[in-house]
Write an enzyme that holds these catalytic residues in place. Structure first.
Site, mmCIF file in Angstrom:
data_model
loop_
_atom_site.group_PDB
_atom_site.id
_atom_site.type_symbol
_atom_site.label_atom_id
_atom_site.label_comp_id
_atom_site.label_asym_id
_atom_site.label_seq_id
_atom_site.Cartn_x
_atom_site.Cartn_y
_atom_site.Cartn_z
ATOM 1 N N LYS A 152 0.991 -1.626 0.196
ATOM 2 C CA LYS A 152 0.121 0.519 0.050
ATOM 3 C C LYS A 152 0.535 1.388 0.033
ATOM 4 O O LYS A 152 1.620 1.405 0.424
ATOM 5 C CB LYS A 152 -1.058 -0.152 1.089
ATOM 6 C CG LYS A 152 -2.223 1.106 1.817
ATOM 7 C CD LYS A 152 -2.860 0.859 2.392
ATOM 8 C CE LYS A 152 -2.012 1.242 3.572
ATOM 9 N NZ LYS A 152 -1.728 2.934 3.935
ATOM 10 N N GLU A 171 -9.014 7.635 3.915
ATOM 11 C CA GLU A 171 -8.773 8.295 5.050
ATOM 12 C C GLU A 171 -9.981 9.440 5.559
ATOM 13 O O GLU A 171 -8.623 10.014 4.909
ATOM 14 C CB GLU A 171 -7.486 7.677 5.861
ATOM 15 C CG GLU A 171 -6.715 8.387 7.211
ATOM 16 C CD GLU A 171 -5.791 7.714 7.631
ATOM 17 O OE1 GLU A 171 -4.673 6.367 6.957
ATOM 18 O OE2 GLU A 171 -5.571 8.289 8.771
HETATM 19 O O1 KIV Z 1 -0.666 3.001 9.249
HETATM 20 C C1 KIV Z 1 -2.096 2.887 9.005
HETATM 21 O O2 KIV Z 1 -2.659 1.741 10.188
HETATM 22 C C2 KIV Z 1 -3.013 2.906 7.716
HETATM 23 C C3 KIV Z 1 -4.397 3.337 8.267
HETATM 24 C C4 KIV Z 1 -4.291 3.823 8.964
HETATM 25 C C5 KIV Z 1 -4.531 3.024 6.728
HETATM 26 O O3 KIV Z 1 -2.274 3.301 6.756
#
Ligand code: KIV
Length: 290
Positions: free
Chosen positions: A116, A185
């Site tokens: 991600k 988010e």
């Molecule tokens: O790092 C994380 O926990 C995230 C979430 C807030 C989606 O990116």
């Protein structure tokens, strides 16, 4: 036979069927086992570990090595959920080739199935490079914590018409670049609903209202593992920090009073007539401790 791991295609099929997608972060082996036991189909090894595990005040100091270490632990703990690992700050922003090398390490050494990364249109070419090379990528727009200093704090994004339009364009650009899903988010619920409606790929919300295809939460917030601030969007599922503090207070008291351990937690010498000088062997769940 090993249980089959959930794929990105299965996650996308859940949106197609109108089935909501629960996701939560995990950072170690034991947490991953618990998440899997709860039948949650997707785990995020979030760079939020910088805050909740390592005690930094942002995710900026987190390194690729940190993410690899924690991802590998999570993958060892859970065999079924799809594991997505965050690309940390500066592991993908410099150029697409650096991004590809780091994504490769996160998949090969960290064992995750997808990465991600944060950002809208400017990171679309990087997502395109990764997906062309066979890497599954989850996007992340709205509040992007790695840009906290540019954003001026952890605030709700997309509240004006102009910034809402920009976020819609960002989401479409990430989908076009090949992202298999997008985290939204801290954006207004109405905007999250519109983005969800306009995308074919799943949206996973955190502080983005009830109309996204899925929800993700930071495990520590959701379980109330910390004793301090808890974001409003985390819900009120447990207060494990308080439960743990109470248990530790009782333990400390028992030790001070000489009431722990009792005979039930103790080991004893064999009282058989000694044939030879044998050394007593103590073994426990972590192996022999002779
Ligand atoms: O790092 C994380 O926990 C995230 C979430 C807030 C989606 O990116």
């Amino acid at each position: 036979m090993r249980p089959r791991r959930i794929t990105t295609h299965k996650i996308q099929a859940m949106k197609a069927r109108g089935e909501r997608i629960p996701m939560v972060t995990a950072y170690d082996y034991t947490q991953a086992q618990i998440v899997e036991a709860a039948s949650i189909p997707m785990i995020l090894v979030g760079d939020s570990l910088g805050n909740v595990v390592l005690g930094f005040d942002s995710t900026i100091p987190v390194t690729v090595e940190d993410m690899i270490r924690h991802s590998a632990a999570v993958v060892r703990g859970a065999e079924t959920p799809l594991v997505v690992v965050d690309m940390p700050f500066m592991s993908y922003q410099v150029d697409a080739e650096t991004a590809l090398r780091n994504a490769g390490r996160l998949l090969q050494e960290g064992g995750a199935q997808a990465v991600k990364l944060e950002g809208g249109k400017p990171v679309a070419p990087i997502i395109r490079r990764l997906t062309d090379a066979g890497v599954a990528v989850m996007g992340h727009i709205g509040l992007t914590p790695q840009s906290v200093h540019k954003l001026g704090g952890y605030r709700v994004q997309g509240k004006t018409d102009r910034s809402a339009d920009e976020l819609i364009e960002d989401a479409l650009a990430l989908q076009e670049a090949g992202a298999f899903a997008i985290v939204l988010e801290l954006i207004p619920a109405e905007l999250a609903a519109e983005i969800t409606e306009r995308l074919d790929i799943p949206t996973i919300g955190i502080g983005a209202g009830p109309d996204t295809d899925g929800q993700v939460q930071v495990l520590y917030d959701m379980l109330g593992l910390g004793l301090g601030f808890k974001p409003k969007h985390a819900g009120n599922y447990a207060s494990l920090g308080e439960t743990a503090r109470d248990a530790l207070e009782r333990y400390a008291e028992d030790v001070k009073l000489g009431e722990f351990p009792t005979a039930a937690q103790s080991f004893h010498l064999d009282r058989q007539p000694a044939k030879s000088e044998e050394t007593p062997s103590l073994s426990g769940p972590y192996g022999s401790r002779d």
